[in-house]
Scaffold this active site. Structure first.
Site, short mmCIF file in Angstrom:
data_model
loop_
_atom_site.label_atom_id
_atom_site.label_comp_id
_atom_site.label_asym_id
_atom_site.label_seq_id
_atom_site.Cartn_x
_atom_site.Cartn_y
_atom_site.Cartn_z
N THR A 24 1.03 -1.35 0.07
CA THR A 24 -0.14 -0.24 0.00
C THR A 24 1.00 1.34 -0.06
O THR A 24 2.07 1.15 0.44
CB THR A 24 -0.94 0.07 1.35
OG1 THR A 24 -0.12 -0.06 2.38
CG2 THR A 24 -1.83 -1.07 1.19
N GLU A 56 -4.75 4.01 3.15
CA GLU A 56 -3.82 3.17 2.83
C GLU A 56 -4.35 2.63 1.43
O GLU A 56 -5.43 2.03 1.21
CB GLU A 56 -3.70 1.89 3.38
CG GLU A 56 -3.07 2.41 4.73
CD GLU A 56 -2.76 0.96 5.87
OE1 GLU A 56 -1.65 0.61 5.82
OE2 GLU A 56 -3.77 0.75 6.53
#
Length: 194
Positions: free
Chosen positions: A56, A120
């Site tokens: 992420t 994220e």
């Protein structure tokens, strides 16, 4: 609604997973979407790629303010673009600078017992190198599901993989695909301008 006012995330159940739709959201994005986010990619906890197989890109806290119009923690979908440049030099190859589908977790990630909200973003592309410090832009177009807690890492990974499939199917509709060419992104292939 402040962070302290939010209820604990429910634990994800097998019955929820069995009932998940293949496509989410209306045929055309509706308010509060689209939501535009931008900022320099920061290092996070390092769990996405290593622990979950889903790297992420973490945005700075101040860049997720536009998400305040969305009152739920959960998983969202849309498009993102990473700048090929860093510190005035082209670092990433051209294919890494395209506008690409993404899923985003907004919340506290209760499985990991986070104490603060994070955004994220997982860009669905196999990047050749990391892009910490590169500018990134994202357009959030819809909501997939609420944030859950999990009894195992495997159950979390299973839901992440389902989230990615749902995002891809949801973005395949014409009214969503057109956002890949949104003027918010750099469509000339150089760098997104923040």
């Amino acid at each position: 609604m402040g962070m302290e006012d939010r209820a604990a995330a429910p634990v994800r159940t097998e019955s929820f997973r069995a009932s998940r739709p293949d496509i989410v959201g209306p045929e055309i994005p509706q308010k509060p979407f689209p939501i535009h986010l931008s900022g320099a990619v920061q290092r996070g906890f390092g769990r996405g790629g290593k622990d979950l197989g889903c790297p992420t890109a973490n945005l700075p806290d101040d860049s997720i303010t536009p998400m305040s119009s969305v009152t739920k923690f959960g998983v969202y979908y849309g498009y993102a673009q990473v700048s090929r440049e860093k510190d005035g030099k082209v670092i990433l190859p051209e294919e890494d600078g395209r506008v690409l589908p993404m899923v985003m977790s907004l919340g506290q990630n209760p499985f990991y017992k986070n104490e603060k909200m994070t955004a994220e973003i997982h860009i669905m592309h196999d990047f050749k190198a990391d892009f910490y410090g590169h500018d990134m832009k994202a357009i959030v177009l819809g909501y997939i599901r609420p944030e859950f807690d999990y009894t195992s890492r495997e159950a979390l990974i299973e839901d992440i993989e389902t989230d990615k499939r749902v995002a891809m199917r949801s973005l395949a509709r014409h009214s969503y695909e057109q956002y890949q060419k949104d003027a918010f992104f750099d469509l000339n292939g150089s760098s997104p301008k923040l």
